[in-house]
Design a protein around this motif. Structure first.
Motif, PDB file in Angstrom:
ATOM      1  N   GLY A   1      -5.916   1.922  -5.634  1.00  0.00           N
ATOM      2  CA  GLY A   1      -5.469   0.587  -5.276  1.00  0.00           C
ATOM      3  C   GLY A   1      -4.653   0.539  -4.008  1.00  0.00           C
ATOM      4  O   GLY A   1      -4.755  -0.402  -3.215  1.00  0.00           O
ATOM      5  N   GLY A   2      -3.821   1.555  -3.774  1.00  0.00           N
ATOM      6  CA  GLY A   2      -3.002   1.574  -2.569  1.00  0.00           C
ATOM      7  C   GLY A   2      -3.833   1.594  -1.311  1.00  0.00           C
ATOM      8  O   GLY A   2      -3.547   0.875  -0.343  1.00  0.00           O
TER       9      GLY A   2
ATOM     10  N   ALA B   1       0.831  -1.203   0.000  1.00  0.00           N
ATOM     11  CA  ALA B   1       0.000   0.000   0.000  1.00  0.00           C
ATOM     12  C   ALA B   1       0.866   1.255   0.000  1.00  0.00           C
ATOM     13  O   ALA B   1       0.599   2.215  -0.743  1.00  0.00           O
ATOM     14  CB  ALA B   1      -0.923  -0.011   1.215  1.00  0.00           C
ATOM     15  N   ALA B   2       1.921   1.258   0.819  1.00  0.00           N
ATOM     16  CA  ALA B   2       2.798   2.431   0.893  1.00  0.00           C
ATOM     17  C   ALA B   2       3.472   2.701  -0.446  1.00  0.00           C
ATOM     18  O   ALA B   2       3.580   3.845  -0.893  1.00  0.00           O
ATOM     19  CB  ALA B   2       3.843   2.228   1.986  1.00  0.00           C
ATOM     20  N   VAL B   3       3.919   1.629  -1.110  1.00  0.00           N
ATOM     21  CA  VAL B   3       4.565   1.783  -2.425  1.00  0.00           C
ATOM     22  C   VAL B   3       3.601   2.407  -3.427  1.00  0.00           C
ATOM     23  O   VAL B   3       3.961   3.304  -4.195  1.00  0.00           O
ATOM     24  CB  VAL B   3       5.068   0.419  -2.932  1.00  0.00           C
ATOM     25  CG1 VAL B   3       5.507   0.504  -4.390  1.00  0.00           C
ATOM     26  CG2 VAL B   3       6.218  -0.078  -2.065  1.00  0.00           C
TER      27      VAL B   3
ATOM     28  N   ALA C   1      -4.666  -4.614   4.722  1.00  0.00           N
ATOM     29  CA  ALA C   1      -3.682  -4.789   5.796  1.00  0.00           C
ATOM     30  C   ALA C   1      -4.331  -4.624   7.168  1.00  0.00           C
ATOM     31  O   ALA C   1      -4.049  -5.387   8.098  1.00  0.00           O
ATOM     32  CB  ALA C   1      -2.538  -3.788   5.627  1.00  0.00           C
ATOM     33  N   ALA C   2      -5.220  -3.652   7.289  1.00  0.00           N
ATOM     34  CA  ALA C   2      -5.911  -3.426   8.565  1.00  0.00           C
ATOM     35  C   ALA C   2      -6.760  -4.627   8.965  1.00  0.00           C
ATOM     36  O   ALA C   2      -6.847  -4.985  10.146  1.00  0.00           O
ATOM     37  CB  ALA C   2      -6.777  -2.173   8.472  1.00  0.00           C
TER      38      ALA C   2
ATOM     39  N   ILE D   1       6.789  -5.072  -5.735  1.00  0.00           N
ATOM     40  CA  ILE D   1       5.436  -5.598  -5.541  1.00  0.00           C
ATOM     41  C   ILE D   1       5.423  -7.120  -5.657  1.00  0.00           C
ATOM     42  O   ILE D   1       4.788  -7.817  -4.853  1.00  0.00           O
ATOM     43  CB  ILE D   1       4.459  -4.978  -6.568  1.00  0.00           C
ATOM     44  CG1 ILE D   1       4.349  -3.463  -6.342  1.00  0.00           C
ATOM     45  CG2 ILE D   1       3.081  -5.629  -6.458  1.00  0.00           C
ATOM     46  CD1 ILE D   1       3.768  -3.075  -5.008  1.00  0.00           C
ATOM     47  N   ALA D   2       6.138  -7.663  -6.640  1.00  0.00           N
ATOM     48  CA  ALA D   2       6.192  -9.115  -6.799  1.00  0.00           C
ATOM     49  C   ALA D   2       6.878  -9.772  -5.600  1.00  0.00           C
ATOM     50  O   ALA D   2       6.463 -10.844  -5.132  1.00  0.00           O
ATOM     51  CB  ALA D   2       6.925  -9.485  -8.092  1.00  0.00           C
ATOM     52  N   GLY D   3       7.916  -9.130  -5.079  1.00  0.00           N
ATOM     53  CA  GLY D   3       8.592  -9.659  -3.900  1.00  0.00           C
ATOM     54  C   GLY D   3       7.686  -9.696  -2.688  1.00  0.00           C
ATOM     55  O   GLY D   3       7.669 -10.679  -1.932  1.00  0.00           O
TER      56      GLY D   3
END
Length: 404
Positions: A174-175, A99-101, A182-183, A112-114
């Motif tokens: 999207g982020g 999300a931060a990215v 995540a929440a 993102i893939a990582g």
């Protein structure tokens, strides 16, 4: 075939240890159902490249399969409550980093893939723990009811999660959709933390590979489990590829994209309705009855091949959803009641891995087969094969006589 369930009332079952697990599992399922949609839309929104999406989704799925057996072994030697807390926290961290990215407009495919790879690897540990912990929280007489309640929340999440993810991506981006995801994992971890510590002692200190070998020995020694797993592998081979590839092709050709959306909604409603009904009934021979009910899940493929009309396929998908739910609940209940608790997570990991192994092949070959023989013809053949593969275990006396 059925009778009224007498065990613990639902309102009492949803308190205490199982109540906290149910709450955490529901939030966890909501997050999981959001992840695929939110991640897919977020990657497409940030990159505009379908190839990027394929790489990210593959990075998420491959470690989940590769590490599944290790996850089952870990869940049998460490307290499953601890595994669930840790995996949800790790997934929350991975989703928050994604999300931060995206929120800061620093999209990078490798990053993102990582992070997707990390999330997929973590899921390999959470799934065996989720399936193995239920017998620790409820008595045997409540297993079917508990699994029906969990199926109800799962099917509700399957309907609402993708919808919520789509709205968040469309309105906030999207982020932010991944931030909400995540929440949800943080909330799930908090609920799992409220489950009292299990009395089951940790496994003896020995090499992990030894646990894997022992788990395979237990799995192989239960012949009825092996037979059922082979049946599931065949059923998945005959259904997943044809349904996901030929279904939208044929139905959309008749009624457009809205028609296929109607079919998927009808199937989801069938899953939800039966999971609610299953809370109130008990099957006297769950494995046998589940196999018979499960044959209904072959009807949608037959409807695609014999008709292709959206409303006919939707009606078949609704009925198929009813049968699929009974089959899934009875299988989960039988495993939890019959497999030794100290080996349960490893057995379900072997069951999952071997059941899913044919899915990629199914998705690869169904298109070429349809190009040669026709989409409708292949769909009918797969529908018939699905029913036969579902009934195949009933030829075994061991399967017919299993009584949890």
């Amino acid at each position: 075939m059925t009778d009224t369930a007498a065990p613990t009332p639902v309102r009492i079952l949803l308190t205490g240890r199982f109540g906290w697990f149910f709450a955490g599992r529901t939030v966890d399922l909501a997050g999981s159902s959001m992840t695929t949609v939110a991640l897919a839309l977020a990657v497409l929104q940030a990159s505009g490249r379908v190839a990027d999406l394929g790489i990210v989704l593959a990075a998420n799925m491959i470690p989940a399969l590769v590490l599944l057996l290790v996850g089952g072994a870990v869940a049998d030697r460490v307290r499953r409550r601890t595994v669930l807390i840790a995996t949800n926290l790790c997934t929350a961290a991975a989703m928050a980093a994604m999300a931060a990215v995206l929120i800061t407009a620093h999209y990078d495919l490798v990053v993102i893939a990582g992070l997707a790879l990390v999330s997929g690897a973590v899921s390999a540990f959470s799934q065996p723990a989720l399936r193995g912990i239920v017998p620790e929280l409820v008595g045997r007489q409540d297993l079917q009811r508990a699994n029906a309640l969990l199926a109800s929340s799962q099917n509700t999440a399957r309907i609402l999660g993708p919808m919520l993810a789509s709205v968040l991506v469309a309105t906030a981006g999207g982020g932010w959709a991944l931030a909400a995801d995540a929440a949800s994992y943080l909330l799930a971890a908090a609920a799992f933390a409220r489950i009292p510590g299990a009395s089951r002692p940790p496994a003896a200190n020995r090499p992990l590979w030894r646990d894997l070998v022992d788990g395979w020995s237990v799995f192989r020694s239960m012949r009825w489990v092996v037979i059922m797993t082979v049946s599931f592998a065949l059923v998945n081979a005959f259904s997943v590829g044809p349904w996901n590839v030929l279904g939208p092709q044929v139905v959309s050709g008749h009624d457009g994209a809205v028609g296929w959306g109607t079919v998927q909604t009808a199937r989801a409603l069938g899953l939800l309705v039966m999971s609610v009904v299953a809370v109130r009934i008990v099957l006297r021979r769950p494995l046998r009855d589940g196999r018979i009910w499960g044959t209904l899940a072959g009807l949608p493929l037959l409807a695609v091949g014999l008709s292709g009309d959206a409303w006919i396929v939707a009606a078949a998908a609704f009925v198929g959803g009813l049968g699929f739910t009974v089959a899934a609940i009875t299988w989960e209940t039988t495993l939890q009641a019959a497999v030794p608790e100290e080996s349960l997570s490893r057995v379900v990991a072997y069951d999952d891995l071997l059941s899913y192994v044919a899915i990629p092949l199914s998705q690869l070959v169904v298109g070429p087969l349809a190009a040669v023989h026709g989409a409708k013809e292949v769909s009918v053949a797969c529908g018939v094969a699905y029913v036969l593969a579902g009934l195949l275990p009933l030829l075994s006396r061991e399967v017919r006589n299993v009584r949890p």
